[in-house]
Design a protein around this motif. Sequence first.
Motif, PDB file in Angstrom:
ATOM      1  N   LYS A   2       0.777  -1.351  -0.066  1.00  9.15           N
ATOM      2  CA  LYS A   2      -0.019   0.079   0.029  1.00  9.15           C
ATOM      3  C   LYS A   2       1.060   1.148  -0.084  1.00  9.15           C
ATOM      4  O   LYS A   2       2.001   1.315   0.369  1.00  9.15           O
ATOM      5  N   THR A   3       0.445   2.332  -0.630  1.00  2.00           N
ATOM      6  CA  THR A   3       1.181   3.696  -0.628  1.00  2.00           C
ATOM      7  C   THR A   3       0.787   4.302   0.781  1.00  2.00           C
ATOM      8  O   THR A   3      -0.361   4.284   1.049  1.00  2.00           O
ATOM      9  N   ASN A   4       1.914   4.533   1.258  1.00  6.13           N
ATOM     10  CA  ASN A   4       1.733   5.486   2.456  1.00  6.13           C
ATOM     11  C   ASN A   4       1.887   6.910   2.440  1.00  6.13           C
ATOM     12  O   ASN A   4       2.849   7.374   1.852  1.00  6.13           O
ATOM     13  N   PHE A   5       0.872   7.584   2.880  1.00  5.17           N
ATOM     14  CA  PHE A   5       0.975   9.248   2.962  1.00  5.17           C
ATOM     15  C   PHE A   5       0.980   9.617   4.384  1.00  5.17           C
ATOM     16  O   PHE A   5       0.402   8.819   5.207  1.00  5.17           O
ATOM     17  N   LYS A   6       1.307  10.822   4.468  1.00  2.00           N
ATOM     18  CA  LYS A   6       1.213  11.516   5.806  1.00  2.00           C
ATOM     19  C   LYS A   6       0.036  11.788   6.224  1.00  2.00           C
ATOM     20  O   LYS A   6      -0.554  11.521   7.226  1.00  2.00           O
ATOM     21  N   THR A   7      -0.642  12.320   5.327  1.00  2.00           N
ATOM     22  CA  THR A   7      -2.239  13.037   5.570  1.00  2.00           C
ATOM     23  C   THR A   7      -3.282  12.705   4.410  1.00  2.00           C
ATOM     24  O   THR A   7      -2.510  12.955   3.343  1.00  2.00           O
ATOM     25  N   ILE A   8      -4.217  12.253   4.573  1.00  2.00           N
ATOM     26  CA  ILE A   8      -5.178  12.105   3.679  1.00  2.00           C
ATOM     27  C   ILE A   8      -6.566  12.933   4.159  1.00  2.00           C
ATOM     28  O   ILE A   8      -6.920  12.752   5.066  1.00  2.00           O
ATOM     29  N   VAL A   9      -6.888  13.737   3.210  1.00  2.00           N
ATOM     30  CA  VAL A   9      -8.110  14.607   3.398  1.00  2.00           C
ATOM     31  C   VAL A   9      -9.338  14.084   2.621  1.00  2.00           C
ATOM     32  O   VAL A   9      -9.149  14.164   1.072  1.00  2.00           O
ATOM     33  N   ILE A  10     -10.527  13.723   2.959  1.00  2.00           N
ATOM     34  CA  ILE A  10     -11.771  13.635   2.228  1.00  2.00           C
ATOM     35  C   ILE A  10     -12.885  14.579   2.700  1.00  2.00           C
ATOM     36  O   ILE A  10     -12.863  14.821   4.111  1.00  2.00           O
ATOM     37  N   SER A  11     -13.657  14.993   2.054  1.00  2.00           N
ATOM     38  CA  SER A  11     -14.903  15.705   2.325  1.00  2.00           C
ATOM     39  C   SER A  11     -16.082  15.226   1.444  1.00  2.00           C
ATOM     40  O   SER A  11     -15.907  14.771   0.388  1.00  2.00           O
ATOM     41  N   ASP A  12     -17.136  15.748   2.106  1.00  2.00           N
ATOM     42  CA  ASP A  12     -18.495  15.709   1.301  1.00  2.00           C
ATOM     43  C   ASP A  12     -18.875  14.199   0.890  1.00  2.00           C
ATOM     44  O   ASP A  12     -19.060  13.989  -0.306  1.00  2.00           O
ATOM     45  N   VAL A  13     -18.683  13.288   1.669  1.00  2.00           N
ATOM     46  CA  VAL A  13     -19.314  11.750   1.459  1.00  2.00           C
ATOM     47  C   VAL A  13     -20.574  11.824   1.436  1.00  2.00           C
ATOM     48  O   VAL A  13     -21.278  10.930   0.475  1.00  2.00           O
ATOM     49  N   HIS A  14     -21.480  12.606   2.132  1.00  2.00           N
ATOM     50  CA  HIS A  14     -22.988  12.666   2.344  1.00  2.00           C
ATOM     51  C   HIS A  14     -23.519  11.342   2.344  1.00  2.00           C
ATOM     52  O   HIS A  14     -24.462  10.841   1.729  1.00  2.00           O
ATOM     53  N   LEU A  15     -22.972  10.524   3.494  1.00  2.00           N
ATOM     54  CA  LEU A  15     -23.664   9.276   3.625  1.00  2.00           C
ATOM     55  C   LEU A  15     -25.149   9.522   4.134  1.00  2.00           C
ATOM     56  O   LEU A  15     -25.440  10.482   5.016  1.00  2.00           O
ATOM     57  N   GLY A  16     -25.966   8.492   3.806  1.00  2.00           N
ATOM     58  CA  GLY A  16     -27.326   8.732   3.839  1.00  2.00           C
ATOM     59  C   GLY A  16     -28.194   9.288   2.732  1.00  2.00           C
ATOM     60  O   GLY A  16     -29.612   9.339   2.599  1.00  2.00           O
ATOM     61  N   ALA A 230      -4.002  14.198  -0.847  1.00  2.00           N
ATOM     62  CA  ALA A 230      -2.974  13.499  -0.038  1.00  2.00           C
ATOM     63  C   ALA A 230      -1.743  14.179  -0.045  1.00  2.00           C
ATOM     64  O   ALA A 230      -1.325  14.637  -1.070  1.00  2.00           O
ATOM     65  N   GLU A 231      -1.102  14.048   1.081  1.00  2.00           N
ATOM     66  CA  GLU A 231       0.202  14.573   1.468  1.00  2.00           C
ATOM     67  C   GLU A 231       1.133  13.573   1.841  1.00  2.00           C
ATOM     68  O   GLU A 231       1.004  12.844   2.410  1.00  2.00           O
ATOM     69  N   ASP A 232       2.165  13.667   0.621  1.00  2.00           N
ATOM     70  CA  ASP A 232       3.340  12.739   1.207  1.00  2.00           C
ATOM     71  C   ASP A 232       4.373  13.293   2.259  1.00  2.00           C
ATOM     72  O   ASP A 232       4.090  14.282   2.738  1.00  2.00           O
ATOM     73  N   HIS A 233       5.360  12.438   2.685  1.00  2.00           N
ATOM     74  CA  HIS A 233       6.180  12.600   3.762  1.00  2.00           C
ATOM     75  C   HIS A 233       7.068  14.101   3.455  1.00  2.00           C
ATOM     76  O   HIS A 233       7.941  14.385   4.703  1.00  2.00           O
ATOM     77  N   ASP A 234       7.202  14.489   2.411  1.00  2.00           N
ATOM     78  CA  ASP A 234       7.936  15.619   2.014  1.00  2.00           C
ATOM     79  C   ASP A 234       7.141  16.916   2.142  1.00  2.00           C
ATOM     80  O   ASP A 234       7.618  18.142   1.764  1.00  2.00           O
ATOM     81  N   GLY A 235       5.950  16.861   2.390  1.00  2.00           N
ATOM     82  CA  GLY A 235       4.928  18.079   2.641  1.00  2.00           C
ATOM     83  C   GLY A 235       4.289  18.352   1.071  1.00  2.00           C
ATOM     84  O   GLY A 235       3.721  19.521   0.854  1.00  2.00           O
ATOM     85  N   ASN A 236       4.489  17.635   0.139  1.00  2.00           N
ATOM     86  CA  ASN A 236       3.777  17.908  -1.210  1.00  2.00           C
ATOM     87  C   ASN A 236       2.290  17.172  -1.168  1.00  2.00           C
ATOM     88  O   ASN A 236       2.312  16.123  -0.956  1.00  2.00           O
ATOM     89  N   TRP A 237       1.524  18.411  -1.646  1.00  2.00           N
ATOM     90  CA  TRP A 237       0.132  17.665  -1.744  1.00  2.00           C
ATOM     91  C   TRP A 237      -0.484  17.482  -3.251  1.00  2.00           C
ATOM     92  O   TRP A 237       0.294  17.950  -4.286  1.00  2.00           O
ATOM     93  N   GLN A 238      -1.142  16.509  -3.365  1.00  2.00           N
ATOM     94  CA  GLN A 238      -1.631  16.056  -4.715  1.00  2.00           C
ATOM     95  C   GLN A 238      -3.170  15.777  -4.586  1.00  2.00           C
ATOM     96  O   GLN A 238      -3.517  15.305  -3.381  1.00  2.00           O
ATOM     97  N   LEU A 239      -4.047  15.779  -5.725  1.00  2.00           N
ATOM     98  CA  LEU A 239      -5.179  15.448  -5.705  1.00  2.00           C
ATOM     99  C   LEU A 239      -5.163  13.958  -6.323  1.00  2.00           C
ATOM    100  O   LEU A 239      -4.567  13.869  -7.337  1.00  2.00           O
ATOM    101  N   ILE A 240      -6.055  13.056  -5.741  1.00  2.00           N
ATOM    102  CA  ILE A 240      -6.335  11.695  -6.326  1.00  2.00           C
ATOM    103  C   ILE A 240      -7.769  11.295  -6.599  1.00  2.00           C
ATOM    104  O   ILE A 240      -8.528  11.861  -5.872  1.00  2.00           O
ATOM    105  N   PHE A 241      -7.885  11.238  -7.749  1.00  2.00           N
ATOM    106  CA  PHE A 241      -9.180  10.929  -8.496  1.00  2.00           C
ATOM    107  C   PHE A 241      -9.458   9.614  -8.487  1.00  2.00           C
ATOM    108  O   PHE A 241      -8.641   8.736  -9.149  1.00  2.00           O
ATOM    109  N   TYR A 242     -10.358   8.822  -7.899  1.00  2.00           N
ATOM    110  CA  TYR A 242     -10.850   7.524  -7.942  1.00  2.00           C
ATOM    111  C   TYR A 242     -11.042   6.763  -9.281  1.00  2.00           C
ATOM    112  O   TYR A 242     -10.359   5.798  -9.409  1.00  2.00           O
TER     113      TYR A 242
END
Length: 282
Positions: A2-16, A230-242
Amino acid sequence: MKTNFKTIVISDVHLGTKGSKAKEVARFLKQYTCENLILNGDIIDGWQLRKSGSWKRKHTRFFNRMLKMIEKDHTKVYYLRGNHDDFLDQILPLQIGNLSIQADMIYESCGKKYFITHGDIFDSVTTNLRWIAYLGDMGYTFLLWLNRLVNYHRRKRGMPYFSLSQFVKGKVKTAVAYVDQYEEELAKMAKTKGCDGIICGHIHKAENRTIDGITYLNSGDWVETMSALAEDHDGNWQLIFYNEIDFRVKPEPRETPTENIPELKLVAFHRIDNDINLPNFF
């Protein structure tokens, strides 16, 4: 692996809601590990659940996935309140082990500070004129219903997915102006807080750009865009599309070490000669 990131941010899942891509976001989280998982608002759609929404097993599986990340990977989870899950106001702030529920947060990483908020607090319509916000939510719900109908016929014809609401947002001048103003106001807010960047959601438009020297990051949504930050361990941010993830890729098989395998004895099997006198067992 698995790819390991420092931080992953998701929003607006709207469960329900019917439009929530609960299965997809759970499958997405299975592909990665991270130190921090930030759920940036509108994870549960309380507005729809009060009206006509329904809670299904796939919605529960999302939280099961989150709990496994806490248990197995020791991931720290931050659930930030959004406008659709404003029922969290009754318990804020709350911390249970590695799970923290709060209104917003300042995130520091690799010498930079980011103000993280869902973003609805800067939306004067949602904050001050709640009834107009509900009316807009009804219109968006209708667009999602129409979008499912359109894409059903597109799939039958072998055509790719088409986002009707994103098309409308891109064509209606007032919508384009609203998005631009929204992003600029958030960038100003980050600057007043002494931060280098802003991380938000709310408008369902994934983005990674710089506004007046401030890094503006929007994680998109899991209703149509199906994207995450997603943020890698060097502080770089990227957008990941499913839709751009190749789930068919599997890790290469490991070579089996041979030095520890015991040597097997050779056993030969021969036909019994007819001239051998066998003992009489009867």
